[in-house]
Design a protein around this motif. Structure first.
Motif, PDB file in Angstrom:
ATOM      1  N   ALA A 112      -2.904  -7.417 -26.972  1.00  0.00           N
ATOM      2  CA  ALA A 112      -4.440  -8.799 -26.178  1.00  0.00           C
ATOM      3  C   ALA A 112      -4.017  -9.142 -25.158  1.00  0.00           C
ATOM      4  CB  ALA A 112      -4.043 -10.187 -27.292  1.00  0.00           C
ATOM      5  N   GLU A 113      -2.867  -9.328 -24.783  1.00  0.00           N
ATOM      6  CA  GLU A 113      -3.026  -9.461 -23.044  1.00  0.00           C
ATOM      7  C   GLU A 113      -3.577  -8.296 -21.810  1.00  0.00           C
ATOM      8  OE1 GLU A 113      -2.292  -9.432 -19.220  1.00  0.00           O
ATOM      9  OE2 GLU A 113      -0.819  -7.900 -20.669  1.00  0.00           O
ATOM     10  N   ASN A 114      -3.722  -6.793 -22.604  1.00  0.00           N
ATOM     11  CA  ASN A 114      -3.652  -5.735 -22.152  1.00  0.00           C
ATOM     12  C   ASN A 114      -5.284  -5.556 -22.008  1.00  0.00           C
ATOM     13  OD1 ASN A 114      -1.221  -5.374 -20.418  1.00  0.00           O
ATOM     14  ND2 ASN A 114      -0.948  -4.163 -22.371  1.00  0.00           N
ATOM     15  N   SER A 115      -5.925  -6.355 -23.356  1.00  0.00           N
ATOM     16  CA  SER A 115      -7.407  -6.137 -23.747  1.00  0.00           C
ATOM     17  C   SER A 115      -8.492  -6.875 -23.431  1.00  0.00           C
ATOM     18  CB  SER A 115      -7.158  -5.602 -25.523  1.00  0.00           C
ATOM     19  OG  SER A 115      -6.685  -5.023 -25.864  1.00  0.00           O
ATOM     20  N   CYS A 116      -7.736  -8.273 -23.172  1.00  0.00           N
ATOM     21  CA  CYS A 116      -8.928  -9.214 -22.518  1.00  0.00           C
ATOM     22  C   CYS A 116      -9.343  -8.921 -21.701  1.00  0.00           C
ATOM     23  CB  CYS A 116      -7.611 -10.565 -22.289  1.00  0.00           C
ATOM     24  SG  CYS A 116      -8.786 -12.210 -21.107  1.00  0.00           S
ATOM     25  N   MET A 117     -10.900  -9.497 -21.210  1.00  0.00           N
ATOM     26  CA  MET A 117     -11.434  -9.482 -20.151  1.00  0.00           C
ATOM     27  C   MET A 117     -10.511 -10.184 -18.808  1.00  0.00           C
ATOM     28  SD  MET A 117     -15.248 -10.031 -19.661  1.00  0.00           S
ATOM     29  CE  MET A 117     -15.475 -11.859 -19.729  1.00  0.00           C
ATOM     30  N   ILE A 118     -10.184 -10.854 -18.905  1.00  0.00           N
ATOM     31  CA  ILE A 118      -9.916 -11.354 -18.071  1.00  0.00           C
ATOM     32  C   ILE A 118      -8.445 -11.224 -16.991  1.00  0.00           C
ATOM     33  CG2 ILE A 118      -9.237 -14.144 -16.624  1.00  0.00           C
ATOM     34  CD1 ILE A 118     -12.046 -14.013 -17.468  1.00  0.00           C
ATOM     35  N   SER A 119      -7.619 -10.945 -18.753  1.00  0.00           N
ATOM     36  CA  SER A 119      -6.423  -9.982 -17.734  1.00  0.00           C
ATOM     37  C   SER A 119      -6.329  -8.802 -17.021  1.00  0.00           C
ATOM     38  CB  SER A 119      -5.253 -10.168 -19.237  1.00  0.00           C
ATOM     39  OG  SER A 119      -5.327 -11.102 -19.742  1.00  0.00           O
ATOM     40  N   ARG A 120      -7.629  -7.690 -16.980  1.00  0.00           N
ATOM     41  CA  ARG A 120      -7.892  -6.918 -16.757  1.00  0.00           C
ATOM     42  C   ARG A 120      -8.149  -7.275 -14.923  1.00  0.00           C
ATOM     43  NH1 ARG A 120     -11.065  -5.700 -21.322  1.00  0.00           N
ATOM     44  NH2 ARG A 120     -12.368  -5.166 -20.418  1.00  0.00           N
ATOM     45  N   ALA A 121      -9.432  -8.299 -15.507  1.00  0.00           N
ATOM     46  CA  ALA A 121     -10.018  -8.384 -14.013  1.00  0.00           C
ATOM     47  C   ALA A 121      -8.758  -8.925 -13.387  1.00  0.00           C
ATOM     48  CB  ALA A 121     -10.740  -9.872 -13.963  1.00  0.00           C
TER      49      ALA A 121
ATOM     50  N   LYS B 140       1.300 -15.506 -11.028  1.00  0.00           N
ATOM     51  CA  LYS B 140       1.499 -15.807 -11.705  1.00  0.00           C
ATOM     52  C   LYS B 140       1.394 -15.924 -13.282  1.00  0.00           C
ATOM     53  CE  LYS B 140       6.171 -14.903 -15.115  1.00  0.00           C
ATOM     54  NZ  LYS B 140       6.896 -13.861 -14.833  1.00  0.00           N
ATOM     55  N   ILE B 141       0.883 -15.322 -14.303  1.00  0.00           N
ATOM     56  CA  ILE B 141       0.476 -16.878 -15.542  1.00  0.00           C
ATOM     57  C   ILE B 141       1.070 -15.968 -16.790  1.00  0.00           C
ATOM     58  CG2 ILE B 141      -1.220 -17.129 -17.248  1.00  0.00           C
ATOM     59  CD1 ILE B 141      -3.370 -16.858 -15.029  1.00  0.00           C
ATOM     60  N   ILE B 142       1.579 -17.449 -17.237  1.00  0.00           N
ATOM     61  CA  ILE B 142       2.804 -16.834 -18.243  1.00  0.00           C
ATOM     62  C   ILE B 142       1.901 -18.439 -19.814  1.00  0.00           C
ATOM     63  CG2 ILE B 142       5.560 -18.016 -20.020  1.00  0.00           C
ATOM     64  CD1 ILE B 142       6.183 -17.637 -16.645  1.00  0.00           C
ATOM     65  N   HIS B 143       1.636 -17.381 -20.844  1.00  0.00           N
ATOM     66  CA  HIS B 143       1.302 -17.461 -21.730  1.00  0.00           C
ATOM     67  C   HIS B 143       2.508 -17.583 -23.194  1.00  0.00           C
ATOM     68  CE1 HIS B 143      -3.211 -16.737 -20.376  1.00  0.00           C
ATOM     69  NE2 HIS B 143      -2.521 -15.496 -20.881  1.00  0.00           N
ATOM     70  N   ARG B 144       2.399 -18.273 -23.872  1.00  0.00           N
ATOM     71  CA  ARG B 144       3.459 -19.195 -25.141  1.00  0.00           C
ATOM     72  C   ARG B 144       2.651 -19.395 -26.071  1.00  0.00           C
ATOM     73  NH1 ARG B 144       5.546 -21.350 -19.981  1.00  0.00           N
ATOM     74  NH2 ARG B 144       7.421 -20.284 -19.900  1.00  0.00           N
ATOM     75  N   PRO B 145       2.781 -17.492 -26.500  1.00  0.00           N
ATOM     76  CA  PRO B 145       1.560 -18.140 -28.126  1.00  0.00           C
ATOM     77  C   PRO B 145       2.314 -18.253 -28.805  1.00  0.00           C
ATOM     78  CG  PRO B 145       1.361 -16.018 -27.619  1.00  0.00           C
ATOM     79  CD  PRO B 145       2.369 -16.462 -26.287  1.00  0.00           C
ATOM     80  N   VAL B 146       1.884 -19.374 -30.208  1.00  0.00           N
ATOM     81  CA  VAL B 146       2.816 -19.548 -31.211  1.00  0.00           C
ATOM     82  C   VAL B 146       1.860 -19.648 -32.085  1.00  0.00           C
ATOM     83  CG1 VAL B 146       3.917 -21.717 -32.636  1.00  0.00           C
ATOM     84  CG2 VAL B 146       4.154 -21.280 -30.344  1.00  0.00           C
TER      85      VAL B 146
ATOM     86  N   LYS C 297      -5.895  -7.925 -12.582  1.00  0.00           N
ATOM     87  CA  LYS C 297      -4.692  -6.999 -12.972  1.00  0.00           C
ATOM     88  C   LYS C 297      -4.749  -6.397 -11.591  1.00  0.00           C
ATOM     89  CE  LYS C 297      -3.712  -4.301 -16.624  1.00  0.00           C
ATOM     90  NZ  LYS C 297      -2.683  -5.298 -16.836  1.00  0.00           N
ATOM     91  N   GLY C 298      -3.237  -6.375 -11.351  1.00  0.00           N
ATOM     92  CA  GLY C 298      -2.907  -5.675  -9.706  1.00  0.00           C
ATOM     93  C   GLY C 298      -2.428  -6.569  -9.057  1.00  0.00           C
ATOM     94  N   ASN C 299      -2.995  -8.099  -9.202  1.00  0.00           N
ATOM     95  CA  ASN C 299      -3.412  -9.484  -7.880  1.00  0.00           C
ATOM     96  C   ASN C 299      -2.462 -10.662  -9.043  1.00  0.00           C
ATOM     97  OD1 ASN C 299      -5.045  -8.043  -6.003  1.00  0.00           O
ATOM     98  ND2 ASN C 299      -6.971  -8.558  -7.374  1.00  0.00           N
ATOM     99  N   VAL C 300      -2.435 -11.433 -10.511  1.00  0.00           N
ATOM    100  CA  VAL C 300      -1.943 -12.166 -10.625  1.00  0.00           C
ATOM    101  C   VAL C 300      -1.103 -11.417 -11.919  1.00  0.00           C
ATOM    102  CG1 VAL C 300      -2.096 -13.987 -12.251  1.00  0.00           C
ATOM    103  CG2 VAL C 300      -3.623 -13.917  -9.827  1.00  0.00           C
TER     104      VAL C 300
END
Length: 148
Positions: free
Chosen positions: A123-132, A95-101, A134-137
């Motif tokens: 933004a989490e659903n649109s980011c290229m790395i998050s999409r890559a 898991k990755i947890i982002h805490r934007p302020v 998806k389903g794994n992390v």
């Protein structure tokens, strides 16, 4: 279709507990296995680099979405953490947890806060790395909006 190709060279002259180096156009660093996984902890490691890729992609995507939505922020910062599970010798990046302020001007309308919340998820659903990943992390976003 436009295709972008990124290049990386890697050099690993030793064994498991040694170190190597990687180099891209704008990044040169030593790499090794982190001490948490019984490595030497020289330079960075794949776990930190995956977290760095996910975090930078996310924060840039969120900033761009806020700009396109004409949301005037005073600041955008973020802390992220990567959670890696080691069970029976099997290593899994869980898991990755982002805490934007997001810091905005005092007394924004409720609509602005709601829009920022929606953009933080989008933004989490649109980011290229998050999409890559998806389903794994799993990627989670915990947003804080500060008023200044």
């Amino acid at each position: 279709m436009a295709e972008h190709v990124f290049h990386l060279t890697a050099h690993w002259p030793g064994g498991r507990n040694d170190s190597g180096k990687i180099e891209t156009k704008n990044l040169q660093t030593a790499v090794s296995i982190p001490p948490e996984m019984d490595g030497p902890g020289i330079g960075t490691n794949p776990d930190e680099m995956l977290l760095g890729a996910a975090a930078t992609c996310y924060i840039i995507t969120l900033a761009a979405m806020m700009e396109r939505s004409k949301i005037e922020k005073l600041d955008l910062s973020m802390e992220s953490e990567g959670i890696v599970d080691v069970t029976n010798g099997v290593i899994t990046y869980q898991k990755i947890i982002h805490r934007p302020v997001v810091t905005i001007k005092q007394n924004p309308s409720k609509d602005i806060s709601t829009m920022i919340q929606r953009l933080a998820i989008k933004a989490e659903n649109s980011c290229m790395i998050s999409r890559a990943l998806k389903g794994n992390v799993e990627v989670e976003v915990i947003l804080t909006i500060k008023k200044q």
